[in-house]
Design an enzyme around this catalytic site. Sequence first.
Site, PDB file in Angstrom:
ATOM      1  N   HIS A 123       2.990  -2.287   7.304  1.00  0.00           N
ATOM      2  CA  HIS A 123       3.783  -1.143   7.763  1.00  0.00           C
ATOM      3  C   HIS A 123       3.689  -0.951   9.268  1.00  0.00           C
ATOM      4  CE1 HIS A 123      -0.031   1.304   7.270  1.00  0.00           C
ATOM      5  NE2 HIS A 123       0.437   1.849   8.378  1.00  0.00           N
ATOM      6  N   ASP A 125       0.323  -4.599   1.806  1.00  0.00           N
ATOM      7  CA  ASP A 125       0.400  -3.943   3.109  1.00  0.00           C
ATOM      8  C   ASP A 125      -0.383  -4.690   4.176  1.00  0.00           C
ATOM      9  OD1 ASP A 125       1.158  -2.164   5.035  1.00  0.00           O
ATOM     10  OD2 ASP A 125      -0.263  -0.598   4.466  1.00  0.00           O
ATOM     11  N   SER A 127      -3.750   2.587  11.933  1.00  0.00           N
ATOM     12  CA  SER A 127      -3.398   1.566  10.951  1.00  0.00           C
ATOM     13  C   SER A 127      -3.514   0.171  11.545  1.00  0.00           C
ATOM     14  CB  SER A 127      -1.966   1.767  10.453  1.00  0.00           C
ATOM     15  OG  SER A 127      -1.928   2.712   9.431  1.00  0.00           O
TER      16      SER A 127
END
Length: 387
Positions: A118, A149, A232
């Site tokens: 992402h 992911d 992230s």
Amino acid sequence: MHPKKEPTRPVPAGPRPTGPRAAAARLAAPVAAASLVAFAIAGCSSGPSSSTATTTASSGAAATPGSAPAPSATNQLQNDYERVIGDVLPSVVQITTDVGLGSGIVYDGKGDIVTNAHVVGTAQDFTVTLANSTKPLDATLVASYPDSDLAVIKLTSPPGGLKPATFGDSTKVEVGQITLAMGSPLGLAGSVTQGIVSATGRTVSEPQGADSPGATIANMVQTSAAINPGNSGGPLVNLFSQVIGINSLAATEPQSNGAAAPGIGFAIPASTITNIADQLIKDRKVTNSGRAALGITARTYLNADFQPAGAVIVSVGPNGAAAAGGLQPGDVITRLGDTQITTLSSLTTALAALTPGSKVTVGYTRDGQAKTVDVTLGTLEASGATP
């Protein structure tokens, strides 16, 4: 990009993909759990990509005039923190796309960098800033695997002196271990937060969004270390300077308009990272995800009252577990083992807790008649289209 399940699933607190839109936490569909939780992708930040943060360790207890400071457990812990930060931070990078920024981890000396899927989103080209430099470097996408992911990008012209991170043994991660989360929250490169391993084996569903397909990920590490937009793709590390996970999600409070729930973050475990990254680098695709699958395409089934009542099979793969068990398009799966299935998401969650090769009883209805069949689960392949 924005900060972005376990048998007892917390309600995915909208993890946020990296990017300008990361400023607001997004909620995923609720998950059965002891408490209602939402998840936010800790993906990208819309903060300034040029900002940097300087970490300054606080001094130990004040020394008595004329005498050396007395050694203490506190001083030793501080020294451990400083050592780990010195060891790992050079392996942490900032990744910038045209929509925001996130973090990444130097995977090898050839310029491969692992991060969240992402974080990269649909981009093919990136700007990477190393921890020890302010000069942006160009990078391109190697491959992405949204089902876990994870993604790998590669520096176009890798400089000398790259410091690959060391990945730990996921089986040795235990509740209570001290953790440090590193990355570029809100564009503040080189930031470090601390906490502990709060739980292991969490199965979490990410919220769907422009940069997030809403993946369901098993065996995640829950940590109390603060994870914010921009974190992230960055590492969660232990006091042995080993990466034990990639920071991916932060919990939000569903009843507080998506406000952050402090101290509840999630990281993809090291074993999943290395398994997927090695395949992406070697083959540019994933052929063995390590995730169980029935080999079907399905959607949520609504009953006569328009209430979710199972997962209806849309198509059956030719060589999967469902085909071997005689399942057909139109069959409505209502149970997997001991787990009741009411939606496609609940089926995905149940499968995430199982492993390829496991034998499980599938309960389903066909033409209104309840039936069961025992199947041996297969492996979710790179397409990720079928659970």
